[in-house]
Enzyme design. Sequence first.
Site, PDB file in Angstrom:
ATOM      1  N   HIS A  93      29.730 -13.115 -19.668  1.00  0.00           N
ATOM      2  CA  HIS A  93      28.588 -13.967 -19.991  1.00  0.00           C
ATOM      3  C   HIS A  93      27.291 -13.258 -19.628  1.00  0.00           C
ATOM      4  O   HIS A  93      27.264 -12.349 -18.804  1.00  0.00           O
ATOM      5  CB  HIS A  93      28.700 -15.293 -19.259  1.00  0.00           C
ATOM      6  CG  HIS A  93      29.804 -16.158 -19.785  1.00  0.00           C
ATOM      7  ND1 HIS A  93      30.002 -17.444 -19.362  1.00  0.00           N
ATOM      8  CD2 HIS A  93      30.754 -15.918 -20.728  1.00  0.00           C
ATOM      9  CE1 HIS A  93      31.024 -17.962 -20.006  1.00  0.00           C
ATOM     10  NE2 HIS A  93      31.501 -17.057 -20.839  1.00  0.00           N
TER      11      HIS A  93
ATOM     12  N   GLU B   7      24.746 -14.242 -17.885  1.00  0.00           N
ATOM     13  CA  GLU B   7      24.399 -14.373 -16.467  1.00  0.00           C
ATOM     14  C   GLU B   7      25.204 -13.390 -15.627  1.00  0.00           C
ATOM     15  O   GLU B   7      24.679 -12.758 -14.707  1.00  0.00           O
ATOM     16  CB  GLU B   7      24.673 -15.807 -15.979  1.00  0.00           C
ATOM     17  CG  GLU B   7      23.959 -16.881 -16.776  1.00  0.00           C
ATOM     18  CD  GLU B   7      24.757 -17.425 -17.953  1.00  0.00           C
ATOM     19  OE1 GLU B   7      24.550 -18.606 -18.290  1.00  0.00           O
ATOM     20  OE2 GLU B   7      25.579 -16.695 -18.548  1.00  0.00           O
TER      21      GLU B   7
ATOM     22  N   CYS C  61      27.770 -21.816 -17.583  1.00  0.00           N
ATOM     23  CA  CYS C  61      29.079 -22.450 -17.433  1.00  0.00           C
ATOM     24  C   CYS C  61      29.428 -22.535 -15.947  1.00  0.00           C
ATOM     25  O   CYS C  61      28.701 -22.013 -15.099  1.00  0.00           O
ATOM     26  CB  CYS C  61      30.140 -21.636 -18.174  1.00  0.00           C
ATOM     27  SG  CYS C  61      30.536 -20.062 -17.359  1.00  0.00           S
TER      28      CYS C  61
ATOM     29  N   CYS D 247      29.767 -19.037 -14.178  1.00  0.00           N
ATOM     30  CA  CYS D 247      28.454 -18.444 -13.905  1.00  0.00           C
ATOM     31  C   CYS D 247      27.702 -19.250 -12.854  1.00  0.00           C
ATOM     32  O   CYS D 247      26.992 -18.675 -12.023  1.00  0.00           O
ATOM     33  CB  CYS D 247      27.642 -18.339 -15.186  1.00  0.00           C
ATOM     34  SG  CYS D 247      28.324 -17.127 -16.341  1.00  0.00           S
TER      35      CYS D 247
END
Length: 153
Positions: free
Chosen positions: A83, A85, A111, A114
């Site tokens: 992801h 992040e 999410c 993260c």
Amino acid sequence: MFLITEQRPSWNEYFMNIAEVVSQRSTCLRRQVGALIVADKRILATGYNGAPTGMEHCEKFGCIRIQKEVPSGERHELCRGLHAEQNAIIQAALYGVGIRDGIIYCTHHPCIVCAKMLVNAGIQKIVIRDDYPDELAKNVFREAGIGIEILER
């Protein structure tokens, strides 16, 4: 003399605009996400979602999550990509850049995976443009006392 005829963007708009440009590097077939970590109005790290360095992108293999019809916000482990992040945190770590007390600008709400990483990385605030269906992540941020600001388009 040079006159500014358009209103300058706020700092939040400025950094979110950059996060949106970062998202254009994404190789994800489902959603392009960009992230930008900032402290004292200085960019510390950026990240976008996609396959790990040196690995083939999903466009070559297809998306497992699409093939298995996995709803958004579920079964993150079925994705071969990282992801945005996560990539921003990893980039900061690789180059020895401290991000504690930073602000992360994300094109989408993080999410749960993260969220836990951002809490442990010491991020103090999250600014997002679009939501994401992950109530557990929202609860983690609430419990950790991390504020989330939503920027309107």
